[in-house]
Design a protein around this motif. Structure first.
Motif, PDB file in Angstrom:
ATOM      1  N   VAL A 277       1.731  -8.761  16.572  1.00  0.00           N
ATOM      2  CA  VAL A 277       0.865  -8.184  15.881  1.00  0.00           C
ATOM      3  C   VAL A 277       1.289  -8.013  14.591  1.00  0.00           C
ATOM      4  O   VAL A 277       2.423  -8.106  14.078  1.00  0.00           O
ATOM      5  N   THR A 278       0.323  -8.162  13.558  1.00  0.00           N
ATOM      6  CA  THR A 278       0.861  -8.160  12.169  1.00  0.00           C
ATOM      7  C   THR A 278       0.359  -6.717  11.797  1.00  0.00           C
ATOM      8  O   THR A 278      -0.872  -6.451  11.588  1.00  0.00           O
ATOM      9  N   THR A 279       1.138  -6.023  10.881  1.00  0.00           N
ATOM     10  CA  THR A 279       0.853  -4.644  10.436  1.00  0.00           C
ATOM     11  C   THR A 279       1.281  -4.775   8.899  1.00  0.00           C
ATOM     12  O   THR A 279       2.304  -5.474   8.325  1.00  0.00           O
ATOM     13  N   PRO A 280       0.510  -4.132   8.026  1.00  0.00           N
ATOM     14  CA  PRO A 280       0.897  -3.821   6.486  1.00  0.00           C
ATOM     15  C   PRO A 280       2.151  -3.206   6.634  1.00  0.00           C
ATOM     16  O   PRO A 280       2.472  -2.269   7.270  1.00  0.00           O
ATOM     17  N   THR A 281       2.897  -3.720   5.738  1.00  0.00           N
ATOM     18  CA  THR A 281       4.388  -3.078   5.300  1.00  0.00           C
ATOM     19  C   THR A 281       4.553  -1.905   4.276  1.00  0.00           C
ATOM     20  O   THR A 281       5.682  -1.381   4.077  1.00  0.00           O
ATOM     21  N   GLU A 282       3.414  -1.647   3.598  1.00  0.00           N
ATOM     22  CA  GLU A 282       3.340  -0.858   2.514  1.00  0.00           C
ATOM     23  C   GLU A 282       3.627   0.611   2.927  1.00  0.00           C
ATOM     24  O   GLU A 282       3.470   0.858   4.158  1.00  0.00           O
ATOM     25  N   LYS A 283       4.353   1.385   2.190  1.00  0.00           N
ATOM     26  CA  LYS A 283       4.827   2.695   2.556  1.00  0.00           C
ATOM     27  C   LYS A 283       3.371   3.577   3.434  1.00  0.00           C
ATOM     28  O   LYS A 283       3.585   4.155   4.172  1.00  0.00           O
ATOM     29  N   ARG A 284       2.465   3.322   2.633  1.00  0.00           N
ATOM     30  CA  ARG A 284       1.252   4.034   2.998  1.00  0.00           C
ATOM     31  C   ARG A 284       0.648   3.712   4.381  1.00  0.00           C
ATOM     32  O   ARG A 284      -0.148   4.548   4.968  1.00  0.00           O
ATOM     33  N   TRP A 285       1.391   2.774   5.075  1.00  0.00           N
ATOM     34  CA  TRP A 285       1.077   2.234   6.556  1.00  0.00           C
ATOM     35  C   TRP A 285       2.144   2.549   7.485  1.00  0.00           C
ATOM     36  O   TRP A 285       2.224   1.922   8.456  1.00  0.00           O
ATOM     37  N   GLU A 286       2.821   3.371   6.888  1.00  0.00           N
ATOM     38  CA  GLU A 286       4.119   3.730   7.952  1.00  0.00           C
ATOM     39  C   GLU A 286       3.816   4.414   8.972  1.00  0.00           C
ATOM     40  O   GLU A 286       4.436   4.285  10.252  1.00  0.00           O
ATOM     41  N   ARG A 287       2.671   5.030   9.096  1.00  0.00           N
ATOM     42  CA  ARG A 287       2.192   5.585  10.588  1.00  0.00           C
ATOM     43  C   ARG A 287       1.667   4.612  11.492  1.00  0.00           C
ATOM     44  O   ARG A 287       1.968   4.594  12.605  1.00  0.00           O
ATOM     45  N   THR A 288       1.280   3.762  11.155  1.00  0.00           N
ATOM     46  CA  THR A 288       0.515   2.302  11.656  1.00  0.00           C
ATOM     47  C   THR A 288       1.793   1.665  12.399  1.00  0.00           C
ATOM     48  O   THR A 288       1.910   1.254  13.551  1.00  0.00           O
ATOM     49  N   VAL A 289       2.874   1.347  11.350  1.00  0.00           N
ATOM     50  CA  VAL A 289       3.954   0.656  11.906  1.00  0.00           C
ATOM     51  C   VAL A 289       4.866   1.552  13.012  1.00  0.00           C
ATOM     52  O   VAL A 289       5.139   1.023  14.203  1.00  0.00           O
ATOM     53  N   LYS A 290       4.850   2.773  12.785  1.00  0.00           N
ATOM     54  CA  LYS A 290       5.498   3.745  13.575  1.00  0.00           C
ATOM     55  C   LYS A 290       4.956   3.698  15.065  1.00  0.00           C
ATOM     56  O   LYS A 290       5.389   3.665  16.184  1.00  0.00           O
ATOM     57  N   PHE A 291       3.306   3.488  15.037  1.00  0.00           N
ATOM     58  CA  PHE A 291       2.484   3.579  16.184  1.00  0.00           C
ATOM     59  C   PHE A 291       2.978   2.311  17.027  1.00  0.00           C
ATOM     60  O   PHE A 291       3.283   2.294  18.284  1.00  0.00           O
ATOM     61  N   TYR A 292       2.832   1.249  16.435  1.00  0.00           N
ATOM     62  CA  TYR A 292       3.237   0.046  17.121  1.00  0.00           C
ATOM     63  C   TYR A 292       4.746  -0.026  17.670  1.00  0.00           C
ATOM     64  O   TYR A 292       4.864  -0.511  18.860  1.00  0.00           O
ATOM     65  N   GLN A 293       5.575   0.418  17.014  1.00  0.00           N
ATOM     66  CA  GLN A 293       6.961   0.729  17.585  1.00  0.00           C
ATOM     67  C   GLN A 293       7.036   1.546  18.620  1.00  0.00           C
ATOM     68  O   GLN A 293       7.879   1.261  19.689  1.00  0.00           O
ATOM     69  N   SER A 294       6.222   2.585  18.565  1.00  0.00           N
ATOM     70  CA  SER A 294       5.924   3.291  19.872  1.00  0.00           C
ATOM     71  C   SER A 294       5.667   2.788  21.009  1.00  0.00           C
ATOM     72  O   SER A 294       5.973   3.165  22.232  1.00  0.00           O
ATOM     73  N   CYS A 295       4.849   1.544  20.783  1.00  0.00           N
ATOM     74  CA  CYS A 295       4.124   0.936  21.829  1.00  0.00           C
ATOM     75  C   CYS A 295       5.147  -0.186  22.262  1.00  0.00           C
ATOM     76  O   CYS A 295       4.955  -1.013  23.291  1.00  0.00           O
TER      77      CYS A 295
END
Length: 153
Positions: free
Chosen positions: A120-138
């Motif tokens: 999966v590709t996620t945005p890496t900008e600071k404002r997308w930190e919650r999205t990145v953490k979600f995928y990491q939690s998965c």
């Protein structure tokens, strides 16, 4: 909340288009992709057999989330793998485990098909930190940045 995750049906195409449009607008840099959203393309993708579109449905079967998963293959992945192309949950339903249920359905599909990996590709900008953490939690981990090259006619 009682949620079901089901494969999309042809009659749900207009809702699929609405959810993907909302996703692209929220992402910002993918807003240019809205021009591709049309009924014929979504029908073609659904009938191709290579991409699965899963919908999260809540009360009265209201569609509140979407995930698209495409089968790919590569030597570096040991063969076939999945690419989680798009995932979106309506804002008012976020943080209610709907995203985790969508990912769970995708993992089940991957196991059923013998895939060794899902990207999966996620945005890496600071404002997308919650999205990145979600995928990491998965269970997702970073493998590097993604670049794109648009092919012009």
């Amino acid at each position: 909340m009682d949620i079901t995750i089901e494969k999309a049906k042809q009659q749900e195409i207009s809702t699929i288009i609405e959810l993907l449009k909302a996703l692209y607008l929220e992402l910002g840099e993918e807003a240019e992709s809205i021009i591709f959203l049309n009924e014929n393309l979504v029908k073609e993708i659904i009938s191709s057999g290579r991409t699965e579109i899963y919908l999260a449905k809540g009360i009265n079967f209201k569609i509140i989330g979407i995930a698209t998963l495409t089968e790919c293959q590569s030597i570096y992945t040991g063969g076939k793998y999945g690419l989680l192309d798009e995932m979106y949950v309506l804002p008012e339903f976020r943080s209610t485990d709907i995203g985790k249920k969508l990912v769970g359905k995708i993992i089940a599909h991957a196991k059923q098909n013998g895939w060794k990996r899902i990207d999966v590709t996620t945005p890496t900008e600071k404002r997308w930190e919650r999205t990145v953490k979600f995928y990491q939690s998965c269970g997702f981990t970073f493998t590097g940045q993604k670049l794109k090259l648009s092919i012009k006619e």
